[in-house]
Design an enzyme around this catalytic site. Structure first.
Site, PDB file in Angstrom:
ATOM      1  N   TYR A  98      47.747  47.045  29.262  1.00  0.00           N
ATOM      2  CA  TYR A  98      46.845  45.904  29.408  1.00  0.00           C
ATOM      3  C   TYR A  98      46.141  45.533  28.104  1.00  0.00           C
ATOM      4  CZ  TYR A  98      47.541  47.278  34.238  1.00  0.00           C
ATOM      5  OH  TYR A  98      48.111  47.624  35.436  1.00  0.00           O
ATOM      6  N   PRO A 125      51.471  46.104  38.987  1.00  0.00           N
ATOM      7  CA  PRO A 125      51.990  47.318  38.367  1.00  0.00           C
ATOM      8  C   PRO A 125      51.077  47.861  37.273  1.00  0.00           C
ATOM      9  CG  PRO A 125      53.154  45.409  37.539  1.00  0.00           C
ATOM     10  CD  PRO A 125      52.269  44.916  38.645  1.00  0.00           C
ATOM     11  N   CYS A 126      51.214  49.153  37.027  1.00  0.00           N
ATOM     12  CA  CYS A 126      50.485  49.784  35.933  1.00  0.00           C
ATOM     13  C   CYS A 126      51.232  49.478  34.639  1.00  0.00           C
ATOM     14  CB  CYS A 126      50.392  51.294  36.150  1.00  0.00           C
ATOM     15  SG  CYS A 126      49.341  52.144  34.967  1.00  0.00           S
ATOM     16  N   GLN A 127      50.631  48.698  33.758  1.00  0.00           N
ATOM     17  CA  GLN A 127      51.270  48.263  32.525  1.00  0.00           C
ATOM     18  C   GLN A 127      50.340  48.507  31.348  1.00  0.00           C
ATOM     19  OE1 GLN A 127      51.830  44.264  34.401  1.00  0.00           O
ATOM     20  NE2 GLN A 127      53.921  44.406  33.621  1.00  0.00           N
TER      21      GLN A 127
END
Length: 426
Positions: free
Chosen positions: A106, A102-104
């Site tokens: 970072y 998932p796009c989180q």
């Protein structure tokens, strides 16, 4: 070429990467046969749906039903890797690591000078990928030579306050481990598939020869797998070596990401460009995946009582609304196609596609004068899975699995090119 390219599939879902790379054959389900992209063999997979309750593990159960008992580790990947680091369990050596994550956020907690390694936020799945790669490389420098990852297209421009920061952190991490990288935003609907689904694909290879970065953009794995016109609007930048520095300062306040929809990186140096697809074969259509109307259960049809709500949600709006804090504002949004066109690729399917309640984002089609939602077998096929792949679970769970999945044909096309390059020694 090695006899087998051994693959680990992380965040496996119901097996999209495995289907695309390994293909599928079962004497019991010959109609599900899919060709392999090359000599790929998935030897380890992980799938775990938080919060970990048994009822939430429907994707892992589907994976094991299709690929065999013991084919997937249904445990929290972070806990698995902590046990590996502690010497309490092991993971097999692999040649390639794949996964959709998932796009989180970072962002990194501290500098490399202050820590033994990179420390990211707990629960952010990119750091489990990074840890898995570190484990593989520590076992043998020939392990995990290849990677293929998938993420949403907004990865290249998140977060809003530092456009491109998150992708820069990922590139820095891969460079630190010795990887050279290609990436490409692929819209499956532009390459003959029946769904418009735009995703970022990241291909990385360790110990690559010297790349001419702009040449790699034009002729690399991604360019060969997905034909394009000559790239334009080339840009270049250097990625900081310390992800903590990226967290603090990368493109601070920038309104535009420096990363365009394709690019290449080697040794922290990046070339990136804008591309236009060049696909000349027959385009895919939503109509290509429809099941016979006689097989559609009645609950999938839109009844007269709910039609006004469907019409309102799909329509254009310009109306006053009141926020929770009492603030009044004017809400506006454009109209959506209603019903969805059968002669074009579908819109992107989402996890909430299941269920009978009206929704702006669910697909509604018209067949023989009747409006209806898409049935789960159609959702399976929109993602390139065999019809009925997710059968055996609820309508809502099947939609959730497909909304989280990838278009199987995309990693298949990339895998064909990877296998060709390995065989030719590139």
């Amino acid at each position: 070429m090695p006899e087998k390219i051994k693959v680990a599939e992380l965040f496996a879902g119901v097996g999209g990467f495995r289907l695309g790379l390994d293909g599928y054959h079962s004497d019991e389900r010959p109609e599900w046969d899919l060709p392999a992209a090359g000599p790929f063999e998935t030897v380890w997979a992980n799938q775990w749906e938080p919060p970990g309750t048994k009822t939430r593990q429907f994707a892992a159960r589907c994976y094991e039903e299709r690929f065999g008992e013991g084919s997937v580790v249904n445990e929290d990947i972070h806990e698995v890797l902590e046990a590996v680091d502690a010497g309490k369990r092991d993971v097999p050596d692999v040649d390639m690591v794949v996964g959709g994550f998932p796009c989180q956020d970072y962002s990194v907690a501290r500098t490399l000078a202050d820590a033994k390694g990179i420390e990211g936020k707990k629960g952010v799945l990119w750091w489990d990928i990074y840890n898995f790669l570190e484990i593989q490389i520590s076992k043998s420098p020939n392990n995990a030579r290849y990677c293929l990852f998938e993420n949403v297209d907004r990865l290249l421009k998140s977060p809003a306050r530092q456009r491109g920061r998150d992708f820069a952190i990922i590139l820095s991490c891969l460079a630190r481990l010795g990887y050279s990288v290609e990436w490409r935003v692929v819209n499956s609907g532009e390459y003959g598939f029946p769904q418009r689904r735009k995703r970022t694909y990241i291909y990385a290879v360790r110990n690559a020869g010297t790349w001419d970065l702009e040449e790699r953009v034009r002729t690399g794995v991604m360019a060969s797998a997905f034909p394009m016109e000559d790239p334009t609007e080339y840009g270049g930048l250097d990625i900081p070596e310390d992800p903590y520095s990226i967290t603090l300062h990368f493109n601070d306040g920038g309104r535009v990401s420096p990363f365009r929809d394709c690019g290449a990186m080697q040794g922290y140096r990046v070339a990136t460009a804008k591309v236009t697809e060049a696909y000349e074969e027959r385009p895919g259509r939503l109509a290509d995946v429809l099941v016979p109307e006689g097989e559609v259960p009645e609950q999938f049809y839109v009844d007269g009582a709910s039609l006004p709500r469907w019409t309102y949600l799909k329509g254009a709006k310009h109306e006053p609304r009141v926020a929770r804090n009492g603030h009044e504002y004017m809400y506006s949004e454009g109209a959506m196609s209603f019903p969805d066109s059968l002669e074009k690729p579908s819109r992107t399917i989402l996890t909430g596609e299941g269920g009978t309640s009206p929704s702006r984002f669910k697909h509604v089609i018209e067949v023989n004068g009747r409006l209806r939602r898409l049935v789960p077998d159609e959702l399976d096929q929109l993602q390139g899975f065999p019809r009925g792949w997710t059968s055996g679970m609820t309508d809502g769970h099947r939609a959730f699995c497909m909304g989280n999945a990838l278009v199987v044909g995309i990693p298949h096309r990339i895998g064909v090119e990877i296998a060709h390059r390995i065989e030719s020694g590139d």
